[in-house]
Design a protein around this motif. Structure first.
Motif, PDB file in Angstrom:
ATOM      1  N   PRO A 301      38.706  43.767  45.492  1.00  0.00           N
ATOM      2  CA  PRO A 301      38.663  43.039  45.283  1.00  0.00           C
ATOM      3  C   PRO A 301      39.737  41.707  44.956  1.00  0.00           C
ATOM      4  O   PRO A 301      39.809  40.519  45.130  1.00  0.00           O
ATOM      5  CB  PRO A 301      37.499  43.394  44.305  1.00  0.00           C
ATOM      6  CG  PRO A 301      38.336  44.157  43.697  1.00  0.00           C
ATOM      7  CD  PRO A 301      38.601  44.912  44.853  1.00  0.00           C
ATOM      8  N   ASP A 304      40.938  38.446  46.692  1.00  0.00           N
ATOM      9  CA  ASP A 304      40.360  37.107  46.162  1.00  0.00           C
ATOM     10  C   ASP A 304      40.806  36.578  44.570  1.00  0.00           C
ATOM     11  O   ASP A 304      41.407  37.479  43.601  1.00  0.00           O
ATOM     12  CB  ASP A 304      39.379  37.197  46.041  1.00  0.00           C
ATOM     13  CG  ASP A 304      38.327  35.801  45.326  1.00  0.00           C
ATOM     14  OD1 ASP A 304      38.205  36.029  44.119  1.00  0.00           O
ATOM     15  OD2 ASP A 304      37.198  35.849  45.693  1.00  0.00           O
ATOM     16  N   ASP A 306      40.135  34.667  42.311  1.00  0.00           N
ATOM     17  CA  ASP A 306      39.355  34.348  41.429  1.00  0.00           C
ATOM     18  C   ASP A 306      39.114  35.758  40.823  1.00  0.00           C
ATOM     19  O   ASP A 306      39.234  36.146  39.962  1.00  0.00           O
ATOM     20  CB  ASP A 306      37.645  34.076  41.744  1.00  0.00           C
ATOM     21  CG  ASP A 306      37.926  32.312  41.379  1.00  0.00           C
ATOM     22  OD1 ASP A 306      39.077  31.352  40.803  1.00  0.00           O
ATOM     23  OD2 ASP A 306      37.559  31.590  41.976  1.00  0.00           O
ATOM     24  N   ALA A 307      38.925  36.622  41.562  1.00  0.00           N
ATOM     25  CA  ALA A 307      39.409  38.401  41.333  1.00  0.00           C
ATOM     26  C   ALA A 307      40.423  38.601  40.521  1.00  0.00           C
ATOM     27  O   ALA A 307      40.429  39.408  38.903  1.00  0.00           O
ATOM     28  CB  ALA A 307      39.155  38.945  42.493  1.00  0.00           C
ATOM     29  N   TYR A 364      32.293  36.514  41.383  1.00  0.00           N
ATOM     30  CA  TYR A 364      32.550  37.591  42.227  1.00  0.00           C
ATOM     31  C   TYR A 364      30.861  38.897  42.488  1.00  0.00           C
ATOM     32  O   TYR A 364      30.870  38.561  43.962  1.00  0.00           O
ATOM     33  CB  TYR A 364      33.463  38.100  41.810  1.00  0.00           C
ATOM     34  CG  TYR A 364      34.405  39.248  42.984  1.00  0.00           C
ATOM     35  CD1 TYR A 364      35.088  38.663  43.809  1.00  0.00           C
ATOM     36  CD2 TYR A 364      33.923  41.001  43.308  1.00  0.00           C
ATOM     37  CE1 TYR A 364      35.829  39.360  45.028  1.00  0.00           C
ATOM     38  CE2 TYR A 364      34.456  41.124  44.141  1.00  0.00           C
ATOM     39  CZ  TYR A 364      35.248  40.426  45.386  1.00  0.00           C
ATOM     40  OH  TYR A 364      35.592  41.252  46.050  1.00  0.00           O
ATOM     41  N   LYS A 365      30.634  38.701  41.351  1.00  0.00           N
ATOM     42  CA  LYS A 365      29.379  39.994  42.141  1.00  0.00           C
ATOM     43  C   LYS A 365      28.562  39.641  43.071  1.00  0.00           C
ATOM     44  O   LYS A 365      27.998  39.775  43.920  1.00  0.00           O
ATOM     45  CB  LYS A 365      29.359  39.904  41.137  1.00  0.00           C
ATOM     46  CG  LYS A 365      30.031  41.651  39.739  1.00  0.00           C
ATOM     47  CD  LYS A 365      29.127  42.695  38.707  1.00  0.00           C
ATOM     48  CE  LYS A 365      29.848  43.441  38.034  1.00  0.00           C
ATOM     49  NZ  LYS A 365      29.712  44.203  36.940  1.00  0.00           N
ATOM     50  N   HIS A 368      29.135  39.187  46.578  1.00  0.00           N
ATOM     51  CA  HIS A 368      29.822  40.586  46.975  1.00  0.00           C
ATOM     52  C   HIS A 368      28.765  41.908  46.649  1.00  0.00           C
ATOM     53  O   HIS A 368      29.271  42.623  46.309  1.00  0.00           O
ATOM     54  CB  HIS A 368      31.414  40.884  46.733  1.00  0.00           C
ATOM     55  CG  HIS A 368      32.217  40.117  47.117  1.00  0.00           C
ATOM     56  ND1 HIS A 368      32.629  38.749  46.369  1.00  0.00           N
ATOM     57  CD2 HIS A 368      32.690  40.313  48.113  1.00  0.00           C
ATOM     58  CE1 HIS A 368      33.668  38.091  46.894  1.00  0.00           C
ATOM     59  NE2 HIS A 368      33.537  38.593  48.414  1.00  0.00           N
ATOM     60  N   PHE A 372      32.256  45.026  41.665  1.00  0.00           N
ATOM     61  CA  PHE A 372      33.615  44.287  41.091  1.00  0.00           C
ATOM     62  C   PHE A 372      34.136  45.652  41.203  1.00  0.00           C
ATOM     63  O   PHE A 372      33.729  45.970  39.191  1.00  0.00           O
ATOM     64  CB  PHE A 372      33.459  43.170  40.566  1.00  0.00           C
ATOM     65  CG  PHE A 372      35.075  42.601  40.231  1.00  0.00           C
ATOM     66  CD1 PHE A 372      35.555  43.335  40.253  1.00  0.00           C
ATOM     67  CD2 PHE A 372      35.398  41.032  39.249  1.00  0.00           C
ATOM     68  CE1 PHE A 372      37.415  43.097  40.036  1.00  0.00           C
ATOM     69  CE2 PHE A 372      36.378  41.263  39.735  1.00  0.00           C
ATOM     70  CZ  PHE A 372      37.695  41.788  39.786  1.00  0.00           C
TER      71      PHE A 372
END
Length: 536
Positions: A301, A304, A306-307, A364-365, A368, A372
């Motif tokens: 992840p 990304d 933000d991740a 994020y979750k 996706h 995460f």
């Protein structure tokens, strides 16, 4: 990326890249010039790890333990001093032309390798060629266009672009050891284990991997102290790999070891309590290496932004430093310590904020499939395992699922080189000239383990490399510092300072001055000279 494809083919040639720290030492320095030292005696040195791949320039992957052994067997062409300057060492001089695109390396005369062959221009040029051919170490030498032998004592090096800091790359944090032709021309296995240099000690018996490497005094070594006494003082050093830092500390207390090194914060704290019973040489703030959590920016992840921000804001770095280092180290906000060009007290790195981290994780979750997850990969010594476990707990509090993956040092490095990782508990970024970081951050470099492609960083790397103007270079490296904070390629944890500890009879840990008035040698990345150690 082509670099990624190449990496997967090169994992067997991994390079240990845990680099660089302060150039300032505290106690247990070299004997004063007026002091007569009685030569003789042997010591046992407890090392952090084994160097399983050996010392062949074509394939060597040297971390601090391998670099310390190299300091005994080999010389480097240049060496840093405590003022942050790079000085000639085995070389008599390293001089540029007016635009820094041509360099002349002039060697000292009368020096031989330990097998009696001369340290001449042909041997040195062959070494440089071997390091250039190393597909990992060679990443730092790509700006070399050609190497030619002018005469037996002179090598000419042409560079692709202006390279004012080229002499630093003849040191490579102590990795660029000059080996004898007999070693270099041997088979890969023989080259890795048949150590022949021009250094103060020579191999005394076959190296027993994971057990010991025994050296004896090089009776024909070229250096003398200020009183004219031949160096080294010791008759020999036995190096013993002991990965557990607490075992090394216990060993030096119990006289199993005469000298040890460590950058484990809890053990540094333990050694601080023993100052009255041991000689300690410690790195001061200013040029320490940086403990960081290296994130794979090319793999979900963490591809990304933000991740990556969520991971950074979920980690309480102050808590990590207190629990894992007893607070003896300082929390870092970037890749440079305070005396390194490019340092900024606050470059903008995200602060600990679990509430905001949880929001980013949830977002994020949602995008996706509800997942995460990351893998925290670390070397298998207890201190790193405990640090990884603490990070796992902190990440779990914001909803990030972390799996722990312990490795021996070889497989740990292979993971970095091959890009087969999520987050690595890492330490790197030397406290010498910041141009040395070029290979770690250059677009497409096999040593750019984050695998980012960043035009801002590349532009400023090029600007910092080409210029000799301090203001221009400082601005370039500060811009890199800020870009790292914006893009969060790494979580900066703390500045990791090395300590060398010895029993009270062992003196001269800092070494004698560099040749020709070069100043006191640097204590860089935990590496210290061994030729000035004596037993009183």
């Amino acid at each position: 990326m082509a670099g990624r494809t190449i990496r997967t083919r090169l994992t067997a040639l991994a390079l240990a890249v845990t680099t660089a720290t302060a150039l300032v030492v505290a106690t247990a320095g070299a004997a004063p010039a007026a002091t007569k030292v009685k030569p003789g005696g042997t010591i046992t040195y407890g090392l952090e790890s084994e160097t399983g791949g050996g010392w062949c320039p074509r394939t060597a992957r040297l971390a601090i333990s391998g670099i310390e052994v190299a300091a005994a067997i080999y010389d480097t062409l240049t060496a840093p001093n405590t003022k942050g300057q790079i000085k000639p060492y085995l070389a008599k001089s390293v001089t540029p032309n007016a635009d820094f695109t041509q360099w002349t390396i002039t060697l000292r005369t009368g020096i031989t390798f330990q097998d009696g062959t001369p340290v001449d221009a042909a041997a040195v040029a062959a070494n440089i060629a071997a390091y250039r051919d190393n597909l990992l170490v060679g990443q730092g030498l790509k700006n070399i266009a050609s190497v030619t032998v002018a005469n037996p004592t002179t090598i000419n090096v042409a560079t692709v672009t202006a390279w004012p800091q080229f002499p630093w790359f003849l040191y490579l944090d102590g990795r660029m050891a000059i080996v004898a032709p007999k070693q270099l021309n041997g088979s890969n296995a023989d080259c890795a284990s048949n150590l022949i240099g021009s250094g103060p000690f020579k191999l005394a018996e076959p190296w027993v991997v994971n057990t010991k490497l025994v050296t004896t005094k090089n009776a024909t070594y070229w250096q003398k102290d200020a009183n004219g006494t031949a160096l080294p003082y010791l008759d020999g050093i036995t190096f013993v790999p002991v990965p557990e830092a607490n075992q090394r500390v216990n060993g030096v207390q119990g006289r199993t070891f005469d000298v040890i090194h460590t950058s484990d914060g809890l053990q540094v704290d333990a050694l601080n309590q023993l100052k009255g019973t041991l000689n300690l040489m410690q790195e001061k703030p200013g040029r320490r290496e940086v403990r960081n959590y290296l994130m794979n920016a090319a793999k979900a992840p963490l591809d990304d932004l933000d991740a990556r921000k969520a991971v950074a804001m979920a980690i309480d770095r102050n808590q990590v430093n207190e629990l894992r280092n007893a607070g003896v180290f300082d929390v870092a906000n970037g890749p440079f310590d305070s005396q390194v060009m490019g340092y900024l007290k606050n470059p903008g790195f995200p602060k600990y904020n679990p509430t905001e981290a949880k929001k980013l994780v949830d977002a994020y979750k949602a995008a996706h499939g509800g997942s995460f997850s990351v893998v925290l990969e670390h070397t298998n010594d207890p201190a790193n395992a405990e640090e990884a476990a603490l990070l796992k707990q902190q990440l779990a509090k914001v909803g990030i699922d972390a799996t722990l993956k312990p490795d021996d040092q070889t497989n740990f490095i292979l993971a970095a080189v091959g890009g087969n990782y999520s987050i690595l508990l890492w330490r790197n970024y030397p406290g010498d000239d910041p141009d040395v970081n070029y290979q770690w951050w250059q677009n497409g470099s096999l040593l750019n383990f984050n695998d980012f492609v960043d035009a801002t960083i590349q532009q400023n790397l090029d600007a910092g490399r080409a210029s000799t103007d301090t203001k221009t270079r400082t601005q370039a490296y500060q811009a890199i510092n800020q870009r790292f904070a914006e893009q969060v390629y790494n979580v900066w944890a703390y500045y990791s300072a090395w300590t060398v500890a010895a029993n009270k009879k062992v003196q001269g840990l800092a070494g004698p001055p560099l040749p020709d008035g070069g100043g006191q040698p640097a204590f860089l990345y935990g590496r210290h000279p061994l030729l000035g150690i004596s037993i009183k």
